[in-house]
Design a protein around this motif. Structure first.
Motif, mmCIF file in Angstrom:
data_model
loop_
_atom_site.group_PDB
_atom_site.id
_atom_site.type_symbol
_atom_site.label_atom_id
_atom_site.label_comp_id
_atom_site.label_asym_id
_atom_site.label_seq_id
_atom_site.Cartn_x
_atom_site.Cartn_y
_atom_site.Cartn_z
ATOM 1 N N LEU A 1 0.872 -1.166 0.000
ATOM 2 C CA LEU A 1 0.000 0.000 0.000
ATOM 3 C C LEU A 1 0.910 1.216 0.000
ATOM 4 O O LEU A 1 1.648 1.456 0.957
ATOM 5 N N GLU A 2 0.875 1.970 -1.085
ATOM 6 C CA GLU A 2 1.725 3.140 -1.207
ATOM 7 C C GLU A 2 0.958 4.261 -1.893
ATOM 8 O O GLU A 2 -0.060 4.026 -2.549
ATOM 9 N N ILE A 3 1.437 5.460 -1.716
ATOM 10 C CA ILE A 3 0.856 6.622 -2.385
ATOM 11 C C ILE A 3 1.656 6.844 -3.655
ATOM 12 O O ILE A 3 2.851 7.162 -3.597
ATOM 13 N N GLN A 4 1.024 6.648 -4.795
ATOM 14 C CA GLN A 4 1.734 6.622 -6.071
ATOM 15 C C GLN A 4 1.821 7.988 -6.747
ATOM 16 O O GLN A 4 2.571 8.157 -7.701
ATOM 17 N N PHE A 5 1.041 8.952 -6.271
ATOM 18 C CA PHE A 5 1.147 10.330 -6.761
ATOM 19 C C PHE A 5 0.537 11.246 -5.706
ATOM 20 O O PHE A 5 -0.128 10.777 -4.780
ATOM 21 N N ARG A 6 0.805 12.531 -5.823
ATOM 22 C CA ARG A 6 0.318 13.485 -4.827
ATOM 23 C C ARG A 6 -1.208 13.423 -4.760
ATOM 24 O O ARG A 6 -1.890 13.617 -5.770
ATOM 25 N N PRO A 7 -1.789 13.119 -3.585
ATOM 26 C CA PRO A 7 -3.243 13.013 -3.462
ATOM 27 C C PRO A 7 -3.967 14.262 -3.978
ATOM 28 O O PRO A 7 -3.532 15.391 -3.751
ATOM 29 N N GLY A 8 -5.056 14.003 -4.706
ATOM 30 C CA GLY A 8 -5.894 15.087 -5.205
ATOM 31 C C GLY A 8 -5.520 15.603 -6.573
ATOM 32 O O GLY A 8 -6.209 16.480 -7.105
ATOM 33 N N THR A 9 -4.463 15.049 -7.187
ATOM 34 C CA THR A 9 -4.002 15.616 -8.457
ATOM 35 C C THR A 9 -4.529 14.902 -9.693
ATOM 36 O O THR A 9 -4.559 15.488 -10.769
ATOM 37 N N LYS A 10 -4.951 13.629 -9.570
ATOM 38 C CA LYS A 10 -5.503 12.958 -10.751
ATOM 39 C C LYS A 10 -6.327 11.742 -10.336
ATOM 40 O O LYS A 10 -6.235 11.263 -9.198
ATOM 41 N N TYR A 11 -7.114 11.251 -11.282
ATOM 42 C CA TYR A 11 -8.002 10.108 -11.051
ATOM 43 C C TYR A 11 -7.245 8.796 -11.204
ATOM 44 O O TYR A 11 -6.512 8.593 -12.174
ATOM 45 N N ALA A 12 -7.420 7.897 -10.252
ATOM 46 C CA ALA A 12 -6.932 6.518 -10.350
ATOM 47 C C ALA A 12 -7.818 5.678 -9.424
ATOM 48 O O ALA A 12 -7.720 5.784 -8.199
ATOM 49 N N TYR A 13 -8.675 4.878 -10.007
ATOM 50 C CA TYR A 13 -9.676 4.100 -9.258
ATOM 51 C C TYR A 13 -9.020 3.316 -8.128
ATOM 52 O O TYR A 13 -8.029 2.617 -8.338
ATOM 53 N N SER A 14 -9.589 3.415 -6.933
ATOM 54 C CA SER A 14 -8.960 2.758 -5.784
ATOM 55 C C SER A 14 -9.965 2.257 -4.766
ATOM 56 O O SER A 14 -10.631 3.037 -4.080
ATOM 57 N N GLY A 15 -10.035 0.943 -4.637
ATOM 58 C CA GLY A 15 -10.808 0.342 -3.559
ATOM 59 C C GLY A 15 -10.170 0.628 -2.210
ATOM 60 O O GLY A 15 -10.858 0.731 -1.190
ATOM 61 N N GLU A 16 -8.843 0.768 -2.190
ATOM 62 C CA GLU A 16 -8.147 1.070 -0.942
ATOM 63 C C GLU A 16 -8.603 2.412 -0.366
ATOM 64 O O GLU A 16 -8.735 2.565 0.854
ATOM 65 N N GLY A 17 -8.853 3.387 -1.237
ATOM 66 C CA GLY A 17 -9.327 4.686 -0.773
ATOM 67 C C GLY A 17 -10.685 4.588 -0.113
ATOM 68 O O GLY A 17 -10.954 5.246 0.916
ATOM 69 N N ILE A 18 -11.562 3.760 -0.679
ATOM 70 C CA ILE A 18 -12.894 3.551 -0.096
ATOM 71 C C ILE A 18 -12.774 2.890 1.272
ATOM 72 O O ILE A 18 -13.472 3.264 2.231
ATOM 73 N N MET A 19 -11.866 1.926 1.394
ATOM 74 C CA MET A 19 -11.706 1.234 2.674
ATOM 75 C C MET A 19 -11.155 2.169 3.749
ATOM 76 O O MET A 19 -11.510 2.051 4.923
ATOM 77 N N LEU A 20 -10.306 3.101 3.355
ATOM 78 C CA LEU A 20 -9.811 4.081 4.323
ATOM 79 C C LEU A 20 -10.958 4.947 4.831
ATOM 80 O O LEU A 20 -11.061 5.219 6.039
ATOM 81 N N LEU A 21 -11.849 5.336 3.940
ATOM 82 C CA LEU A 21 -12.987 6.157 4.360
ATOM 83 C C LEU A 21 -13.947 5.350 5.233
ATOM 84 O O LEU A 21 -14.594 5.906 6.132
ATOM 85 N N GLN A 22 -14.047 4.042 5.012
ATOM 86 C CA GLN A 22 -14.856 3.205 5.900
ATOM 87 C C GLN A 22 -14.338 3.282 7.329
ATOM 88 O O GLN A 22 -15.123 3.364 8.284
ATOM 89 N N LEU A 23 -13.011 3.267 7.484
ATOM 90 C CA LEU A 23 -12.418 3.389 8.820
ATOM 91 C C LEU A 23 -12.858 4.699 9.479
ATOM 92 O O LEU A 23 -13.199 4.723 10.670
ATOM 93 N N VAL A 24 -12.894 5.766 8.713
ATOM 94 C CA VAL A 24 -13.330 7.064 9.241
ATOM 95 C C VAL A 24 -14.795 7.020 9.642
ATOM 96 O O VAL A 24 -15.175 7.454 10.736
#
Length: 464
Positions: free
Chosen positions: A154-177
């Motif tokens: 699990l790594e950040i592959q580009f600066r968050p917020g700069t472009k679209y790249a579909y990610s289930g991992e992002g959804i799972m992080l928001l579930q934690l919130v």
């Protein structure tokens, strides 16, 4: 004479689908023809018209091996349709000011994100502090789709917020919130906020005993049944079981902005990030950027967006082995279409199915929905002519299985796989890009087969 624009041409071509033409007989005819042509084992269709559930029906098999048929209340694994429903929950929390879309997610948590076991790999990369709920929902976190597809990292592959790249991992992080903010599981929250008030009795993020009486299994491209997974844990990105009846109800509620403020509804279905990639899972290829711009292809909060001659469209796909889904809503028309397939062949008919039932063309190339190839039904007597063993640079064994021609090859470890006819003597495989052409002698006897494997030819003589 005025030159017709692309949008007008689309409207003239597909806009003929009207509320009057959408009756049971028409829907059945369209669905049955496409399923038969593309060997789609099972399907569920739901339609919202004038903001209300208009149609819901199951087609084909929920388990072909056991000869069990689908109906509108058969439970289907929802795959990524879970994500859009989760987004609706999040927007309700935004309404209640429990979540701010632009407040960094780490600020909702009682400890540093890398201190959580699932996120320890982010230690040393402070960019995680830039990630917000908005980025999780519009797929701009910088995370890979799944760490398992990224060598376990699990790594950040580009600066968050700069472009679209579909990610289930992002959804799972928001579930934690969400679970931290609510102090309860997402499954409980969804039952209280969505499933119960919307009358979705056969939907849940976790497998329920009541589903056992009527559930579907997935089927691969050869229409073989796949192992059923009963999710015991909750995954916002894809553990939901649902039905055509239930998810169509959900789409009706979305169109009505039920239990959601108009402000949050508009935000959810407004472009958050422009999509430049030619393919959904290849963000680096921008070869079709002009085409994307022409339809306004973008992502909102939990939904993809594009423009049609019938107004704005929002959509979501679902995809897993044996499970292929597509839902699309047209707010200006108060119309929605739900397509759920328990077949790996289902995506091949989505383009035409949406055109025939919704009257719009979807960004099928970007979504990777390669349209089906012809599948002609040949008499059993004709199929028997091709049965036998063939040898050459590789060995092939042709048999008849369940009334269809199949091929196996011990040379390339190909298990029995169904062959699909494009005409007499011409067939193709779906498990790999191979075409087979049978050759007959002057007496009409099959003597050899020529296999075309992406331009490489193999000539095999019939030995038995």
């Amino acid at each position: 004479m005025k030159r017709l624009t692309f949008s007008v041409l689309l409207l003239l071509t597909f806009g003929r689908v009207s509320s009057q033409s959408l009756n049971d007989a028409y829907i059945d005819k369209v669905v049955s023809r496409l399923m038969d042509t593309a060997a789609v084992t099972g399907l569920q269709i739901g339609i919202v018209k004038d903001g209300q559930v208009f149609f819901a029906k199951g087609y084909g098999y929920r388990n072909k091996a056991l000869n069990l048929r689908n109906d509108a209340n058969t439970c289907f694994y929802g795959a990524s349709l879970s994500k859009s429903l989760f987004a609706y929950v999040v927007m309700q929390l935004v309404d209640e000011k429990k979540i701010d879309l632009d407040k960094p997610v780490y600020q909702y948590l009682p400890k540093r994100l890398p201190e959580y076991e699932a996120y320890k790999q982010l230690a040393g990369d402070e960019r995680y502090k830039l990630i917000t709920p908005r980025m999780c929902l519009d797929h701009t976190t910088g995370f890979p789709n799944w760490r398992d597809l990224n060598q376990g990292r699990l790594e950040i592959q580009f600066r968050p917020g700069t472009k679209y790249a579909y990610s289930g991992e992002g959804i799972m992080l928001l579930q934690l919130v969400v679970e931290t903010v609510n102090g309860k599981s997402l499954a409980e929250t969804a039952r209280q906020r969505i499933f119960k008030p919307f009358g979705m009795d056969r939907t849940d993020f976790k497998w329920q005993p009541r589903f056992e009486t009527n559930y579907a299994v997935g089927h691969n491209v050869n229409e073989d049944t796949l192992t059923m997974v009963r999710y015991r844990a909750t995954y916002a990105a894809g553990s939901m079981e649902t039905t055509a009846v239930d998810y169509t109800r959900f789409m009706a509620m979305v169109l009505q902005s039920k239990n959601l403020s108009k402000k949050s509804w508009n935000e959810m279905l407004s472009p958050q990030t422009i999509i430049k990639s030619a393919r959904q899972f290849d963000p680096g290829d921008t070869s079709r950027i002009i085409e994307n711009r022409s339809i306004g292809l973008s992502y909102g909060l939990g939904w993809g967006l594009f423009h049609t001659p019938k107004g704005k469209a929002f959509f979501k796909e679902g995809h897993a082995d044996g499970w292929m889904h597509y839902v699309i809503g047209l707010p200006d028309q108060r119309f929605a279409l739900v397509i759920m397939g328990n077949s790996s062949n289902a995506e091949s008919i989505f383009k035409e199915l949406v055109e025939k039932l919704a009257g719009v063309t979807i960004p099928w190339y970007w979504e990777g929905y390669t349209p089906y190839r012809p599948n002609i039904k040949l008499p059993l007597a004709d199929l028997k002519k091709y049965v036998g063993e063939y040898d050459g640079r590789l060995k092939a064994i042709i048999t008849i299985e369940n009334g269809c021609l199949s091929v196996a090859s011990p040379t390339v470890n190909l298990a029995k796989s169904r062959l699909y006819a494009t005409g007499n003597d011409h067939f193709y495989l779906k498990v790999m890009e191979v075409d087979l052409s049978f050759v007959k002698d002057a007496q009409g006897k099959v003597v050899k087969v020529i296999a075309d494997d992406e331009g490489e030819h193999y000539e095999l003589s019939k030995i038995k």
